[in-house]
Enzyme design. Structure first.
Site, PDB file in Angstrom:
ATOM      1  N   GLU A  69       0.855  -1.198   0.000  1.00 41.35           N
ATOM      2  CA  GLU A  69       0.000   0.000   0.000  1.00 41.35           C
ATOM      3  C   GLU A  69       0.887   1.244   0.000  1.00 41.35           C
ATOM      4  O   GLU A  69       1.803   1.358   0.818  1.00 41.35           O
ATOM      5  CB  GLU A  69      -0.909  -0.015   1.230  1.00 41.35           C
ATOM      6  CG  GLU A  69      -1.680   1.246   1.506  1.00 41.35           C
ATOM      7  CD  GLU A  69      -2.593   1.660   0.364  1.00 41.35           C
ATOM      8  OE1 GLU A  69      -2.537   2.846  -0.027  1.00 41.35           O
ATOM      9  OE2 GLU A  69      -3.347   0.800  -0.134  1.00 41.35           O
ATOM     10  N   ASP A 119      -7.540   2.891  -8.372  1.00 38.50           N
ATOM     11  CA  ASP A 119      -7.947   4.237  -8.775  1.00 38.50           C
ATOM     12  C   ASP A 119      -8.145   4.256 -10.292  1.00 38.50           C
ATOM     13  O   ASP A 119      -7.224   3.928 -11.045  1.00 38.50           O
ATOM     14  CB  ASP A 119      -6.859   5.237  -8.374  1.00 38.50           C
ATOM     15  CG  ASP A 119      -7.309   6.686  -8.506  1.00 38.50           C
ATOM     16  OD1 ASP A 119      -8.141   6.977  -9.391  1.00 38.50           O
ATOM     17  OD2 ASP A 119      -6.820   7.526  -7.732  1.00 38.50           O
ATOM     18  N   ASP A 155     -15.373  -1.183  -9.884  1.00 36.14           N
ATOM     19  CA  ASP A 155     -16.759  -0.745 -10.030  1.00 36.14           C
ATOM     20  C   ASP A 155     -16.919   0.179 -11.232  1.00 36.14           C
ATOM     21  O   ASP A 155     -17.981   0.760 -11.425  1.00 36.14           O
ATOM     22  CB  ASP A 155     -17.233  -0.035  -8.753  1.00 36.14           C
ATOM     23  CG  ASP A 155     -16.443   1.232  -8.465  1.00 36.14           C
ATOM     24  OD1 ASP A 155     -15.238   1.272  -8.809  1.00 36.14           O
ATOM     25  OD2 ASP A 155     -17.005   2.180  -7.882  1.00 36.14           O
ATOM     26  N   GLU A 195     -15.550  -2.838  -1.728  1.00 33.58           N
ATOM     27  CA  GLU A 195     -16.611  -3.698  -2.242  1.00 33.58           C
ATOM     28  C   GLU A 195     -17.841  -3.628  -1.343  1.00 33.58           C
ATOM     29  O   GLU A 195     -18.986  -3.581  -1.825  1.00 33.58           O
ATOM     30  CB  GLU A 195     -16.155  -5.154  -2.351  1.00 33.58           C
ATOM     31  CG  GLU A 195     -17.190  -6.016  -3.066  1.00 33.58           C
ATOM     32  CD  GLU A 195     -17.229  -7.470  -2.641  1.00 33.58           C
ATOM     33  OE1 GLU A 195     -18.103  -8.200  -3.139  1.00 33.58           O
ATOM     34  OE2 GLU A 195     -16.428  -7.879  -1.784  1.00 33.58           O
TER      35      GLU A 195
END
Length: 213
Positions: A69, A119, A155, A195
Site C-alpha cells: 500500500e 484508482d 466498479d 466492495e
C-alpha cells in the site's frame, strides 16, 4: 467520496511481524525472512485497510499473503489489524506495488496477484497512471508461477473493459473467467471495504480472474 479518518493505533501493539517498508524487503528475494512458514505466496497491490488480507489469511492459513500500500498510514493500519489477530501468514508493506513486482519479486514466485478497485484515474490524460498498465501486467505474468492467478475487480465498467482488452492484447493469460457474486454471510464478508460500500449502495462490481497456463 474520500476515505474516512482511521482510528488511532494502539502504541503498545507490536507490528514487527506484520509490517515492512519496501526498502526493508529482502534482496535477493527470500520470503522465509518474512513469514513463519514456507508456503505459496499471494500479493495484493493496493491493500487499503487490509480487509482482504485479514480474511484471506484467516480462511487460507496454508498460504502466505503480502499486501502493499502506497499510503503509509493505511499500511500500518493493516499491519495492526493483522497483529491483533496474530496472523503470521500475512504482511503489510508500505511502498509502490509496481516497484515491488518490477524490481524485487523474481520469476514464477507467486501463486496469485490481487488488484481490487484500483484508482480509475478518470481523465484520459491521466490513464497512464493506472496500475493496470502494459508494463505492470507483464510483471504480473512474469512473477506468477504456472497456474498462478490474477484477480481484478472494479466498479468502473469502462476501466474493466479497457483492462480486459489490454490483457488480451499483451499477455498469454487464460481468461477472463467469470467470478460469481456471493451473498455476504456477515457484515465484513467482502473482499474489501470498497466492495462492501459499493454493494451496500447496490452498485455493480465487475470481476474477472485470469490464469497463467
Amino acid at each position: 467520496m474520500g476515505r474516512r479518518a482511521l482510528p488511532k493505533l494502539d502504541p503498545q501493539l507490536n507490528l514487527s511481524a506484520n509490517f515492512r517498508t519496501l526498502e526493508e524487503l529482502p534482496q535477493p528475494w527470500n520470503p522465509s525472512e518474512l513469514f513463519a512458514m514456507d508456503a505459496p505466496l499471494e500479493i495484493e497491490v493496493g491493500s487499503g485497510k487490509g480487509l482482504f488480507l485479514q480474511n484471506a489469511a484467516l480462511t487460507c492459513p496454508e498460504h502466505n499473503f503480502l499486501g502493499i500500500e502506497v499510503a503509509q498510514k493505511y499500511a500500518r493500519f493493516t499491519a495492526a489489524r493483522l497483529a491483533k489477530r496474530d496472523l503470521r501468514n500475512a504482511l503489510a508493506v508500505h511502498g509502490d506495488g509496481l516497484r515491488l513486482l518490477r524490481e524485487i519479486v523474481p520469476d514464477n514466485a507467486l501463486s496469485a496477484v490481487h488488484v481490487y478497485f484500483p484508482d480509475p484515474w478518470w481523465k484520459k490524460r491521466h490513464h497512464k497512471r493506472r496500475v493496470l498498465s502494459e508494463p505492470f501486467l507483464a510483471d504480473v505474468y512474469r512473477t506468477l508461477g504456472p497456474q498462478g492467478k490474477l484477480h481484478f475487480w472494479t466498479d468502473v465498467k469502462a476501466y474493466f473493459d479497457a483492462t480486459l482488452e489490454l490483457i488480451a492484447a499483451h499477455t498469454d493469460f487464460e481468461g477472463p473467467l467469470a467470478v460469481p457474486e456471493k451473498p455476504p454471510e456477515h457484515d465484513l464478508d467482502f473482499r474489501t471495504h470498497f466492495e462492501r460500500r459499493t454493494r451496500l449502495n447496490e452498485d455493480p462490481v465487475y470481476r474477472a480472474e485470469f490464469i497463467k497456463e
